[in-house]
Scaffold this motif. Sequence first.
Motif, PDB file in Angstrom:
ATOM      1  N   MET A   1      17.749  -5.262  -9.835  1.00 31.61           N
ATOM      2  CA  MET A   1      17.162  -5.209  -8.465  1.00 31.61           C
ATOM      3  C   MET A   1      18.265  -5.066  -7.657  1.00 31.61           C
ATOM      4  N   PRO A   2      18.213  -3.969  -6.977  1.00 30.35           N
ATOM      5  CA  PRO A   2      19.398  -3.681  -5.886  1.00 30.35           C
ATOM      6  C   PRO A   2      19.609  -4.709  -4.796  1.00 30.35           C
ATOM      7  N   LEU A   3      21.006  -4.984  -4.428  1.00 34.44           N
ATOM      8  CA  LEU A   3      21.186  -6.084  -3.553  1.00 34.44           C
ATOM      9  C   LEU A   3      20.892  -5.436  -2.141  1.00 34.44           C
ATOM     10  N   SER A   4      20.172  -6.312  -1.373  1.00 33.25           N
ATOM     11  CA  SER A   4      19.622  -5.772   0.084  1.00 33.25           C
ATOM     12  C   SER A   4      20.843  -6.005   0.923  1.00 33.25           C
ATOM     13  N   ARG A   5      20.749  -5.101   1.996  1.00 36.01           N
ATOM     14  CA  ARG A   5      21.859  -5.420   2.888  1.00 36.01           C
ATOM     15  C   ARG A   5      21.729  -6.840   3.721  1.00 36.01           C
ATOM     16  N   ARG A   6      20.567  -7.364   4.136  1.00 35.08           N
ATOM     17  CA  ARG A   6      20.385  -8.770   4.422  1.00 35.08           C
ATOM     18  C   ARG A   6      21.102  -9.716   3.532  1.00 35.08           C
ATOM     19  N   ASP A   7      20.601  -9.682   2.148  1.00 36.15           N
ATOM     20  CA  ASP A   7      21.356 -10.501   1.190  1.00 36.15           C
ATOM     21  C   ASP A   7      22.853 -10.539   1.234  1.00 36.15           C
ATOM     22  N   PHE A   8      23.264  -9.267   1.153  1.00 33.71           N
ATOM     23  CA  PHE A   8      24.873  -8.745   0.985  1.00 33.71           C
ATOM     24  C   PHE A   8      25.434  -9.430   2.328  1.00 33.71           C
ATOM     25  N   THR A   9      25.134  -9.195   3.533  1.00 30.84           N
ATOM     26  CA  THR A   9      25.620  -9.900   4.739  1.00 30.84           C
ATOM     27  C   THR A   9      25.569 -11.205   4.535  1.00 30.84           C
ATOM     28  N   ALA A  10      24.689 -12.076   4.247  1.00 29.75           N
ATOM     29  CA  ALA A  10      24.709 -13.354   4.203  1.00 29.75           C
ATOM     30  C   ALA A  10      25.885 -13.887   3.287  1.00 29.75           C
ATOM     31  N   ARG A  11      25.848 -13.214   1.988  1.00 26.79           N
ATOM     32  CA  ARG A  11      26.954 -13.741   0.866  1.00 26.79           C
ATOM     33  C   ARG A  11      28.198 -13.182   1.152  1.00 26.79           C
ATOM     34  N   THR A  12      28.437 -12.310   2.125  1.00 28.71           N
ATOM     35  CA  THR A  12      29.817 -11.837   2.682  1.00 28.71           C
ATOM     36  C   THR A  12      30.251 -12.871   3.389  1.00 28.71           C
ATOM     37  N   GLY A 284      26.205  -1.298   4.586  1.00 27.65           N
ATOM     38  CA  GLY A 284      25.236  -0.503   3.541  1.00 27.65           C
ATOM     39  C   GLY A 284      25.906   0.859   3.408  1.00 27.65           C
ATOM     40  N   ARG A 285      27.030   0.914   4.060  1.00 23.70           N
ATOM     41  CA  ARG A 285      27.454   2.164   3.263  1.00 23.70           C
ATOM     42  C   ARG A 285      28.295   2.291   1.973  1.00 23.70           C
ATOM     43  N   PHE A 286      28.221   3.218   1.230  1.00 24.22           N
ATOM     44  CA  PHE A 286      28.592   3.465  -0.052  1.00 24.22           C
ATOM     45  C   PHE A 286      30.063   3.753  -0.149  1.00 24.22           C
ATOM     46  N   VAL A 287      30.727   2.947  -1.165  1.00 24.37           N
ATOM     47  CA  VAL A 287      32.242   2.923  -1.234  1.00 24.37           C
ATOM     48  C   VAL A 287      32.460   3.573  -2.411  1.00 24.37           C
ATOM     49  N   ASP A 288      33.158   4.885  -2.398  1.00 28.84           N
ATOM     50  CA  ASP A 288      33.469   5.838  -3.429  1.00 28.84           C
ATOM     51  C   ASP A 288      34.524   5.529  -4.212  1.00 28.84           C
ATOM     52  N   ASP A 289      35.437   4.566  -3.865  1.00 29.91           N
ATOM     53  CA  ASP A 289      36.668   4.203  -4.764  1.00 29.91           C
ATOM     54  C   ASP A 289      37.218   3.065  -3.876  1.00 29.91           C
ATOM     55  N   LEU A 290      37.790   2.055  -4.720  1.00 36.11           N
ATOM     56  CA  LEU A 290      38.067   0.895  -4.287  1.00 36.11           C
ATOM     57  C   LEU A 290      39.651   1.014  -3.522  1.00 36.11           C
ATOM     58  N   SER A 291      40.124   2.099  -3.950  1.00 37.65           N
ATOM     59  CA  SER A 291      41.384   2.287  -2.934  1.00 37.65           C
ATOM     60  C   SER A 291      41.233   2.448  -1.636  1.00 37.65           C
ATOM     61  N   ARG A 292      39.893   2.556  -1.091  1.00 29.87           N
ATOM     62  CA  ARG A 292      39.666   2.562   0.552  1.00 29.87           C
ATOM     63  C   ARG A 292      40.182   1.241   0.922  1.00 29.87           C
ATOM     64  N   ALA A 293      39.871   0.154   0.230  1.00 26.15           N
ATOM     65  CA  ALA A 293      40.234  -1.148   0.842  1.00 26.15           C
ATOM     66  C   ALA A 293      41.661  -1.452   1.035  1.00 26.15           C
TER      67      ALA A 293
END
Length: 479
Positions: A1-12, A284-293
């Motif tokens: 199951m995909p991780l929802s934006r709400r779940d992700f925000t709480a976990r962040t 909720g924006r897709f990250v194409d490569d970890l080097s962006r961080a």
Amino acid sequence: MPLSRRDFTARTVIAGAGVALTGTVGALATAPGALAADDSTLRDEHGRPCEPGYGPLLADPAGLLALPAGFGYRVITHSGVTTLDSGESTPSNHDGTAAFEGHRGVTLLVNNHELKGKRADWAHPVPLTEGLVYDPAAAGGCTVVEVRRGGEVAEWVGVAGTSTNCAGGATPWDTWLTCEETEDLAGKNGMTKDHGYVFEVDPHDRRANRDPKPVKAFGRYAHEAVVIDPRQGHAYLTEDASGPNGLLYRWTPPSGFRHGRGKLRTLAADAGVLAAAKCFDSAGRFVDDLSRATKTGTVYGVDWVPVPDRDARTVSVRKQFAEGAVTRARKLEGMWWADGGTYFVSSYAREESPGAAHDGQVWFYDPKRRTIRLTVVLGVNADPAKDGSFDGPDNITVSPYGGLVIAEDGSGLQHLFGATESGRTYPLARNELNIGTAQEPEYSEFTGVCFSPDGRTLYANIQDPGIMLAITGPWRRAH
């Protein structure tokens, strides 16, 4: 199951508070030139500021390994010098290593040998020990090194006839998973069998290694490292590849499967689900490569996208995904399981690093929260020939004395270096055998960094010509 934006925000919010590495790393940060660390915890017993680590490195009269005062080393194996119990030479190109506790004070080390292609191309390939050979044309494999309490050393073949055995990982059931960093099919580069797999090696039982079989369920690609989640049974794997960049993978075991010695070789080639990571930020924006961080503390949510053809018969696994389907990373390298998750290395920290800036990141994946957090960012090394500047993280381990220990595979001087809980880096060792410069990078990387089961000895390799070293000294918490 995909991780929802709400779940992700709480976990962040939770993850952003810091990753607590049990007895080790808290919020790791930087090397020289990167994010500044808080000095408030770096005080001596009198409250005075102090530097992390064990002090400056002292030149080695033998011209092999510079260490801090009070530390020493011993050569355990040396390709072309030491021999196996068969009388044949220790193979060259030492790479990934893990240490296991044997009987009566014995330490067992499984040592990869990153030898790519045909045996004839190498002076010291892994010997073709009867019953332990996968492909007789291939030069690589791994050896088991037994270090007894009295200092006596013995070495024998764990698996032979594999190719480009780079890193790997220890399992919770005390075996070693050796990874082939290649995609050569039978008929390419002289190979007689397909390569690009993971093999299991048991350091405790030589008989268990007979008739080696690849763990095809883990996929066929340029494997770097692997860890096993001891609770869920998932395998996490890194891929060191480019054009396009490699991926972070998760293998989910089939229903009813129970891990244990020898169980992986019983799996069908399509057993379980192999999937690649897809990351997104708190918006909720897709990250194409970890080097962006570029900032420590960055947290991404993770979804897992199933691999279409894990055996990659016609198209490499990493090339099977459409643009925007998965998140890539520049040179995914070492991994280490700790704190209920895995630390893993991306050897370049930016999409476009200037010059020879082989800098790097260390991430932590939390499987409960399904997030990754950037814990280490190495700064651009402006002077690779200068001692104390680090780049190119590769193999990593967790120190029983706090923090991480990282093997350097960058430009110029090569080090083992530590990263403390407060986010500071410090040197542990310097390769003085083949130093190299930015202009003439004829150096040899450190590999296979790991501690003995009792925590008293740090093992590490100089890959070329292939030397395993045991480092001892006044270990303590390095602030």
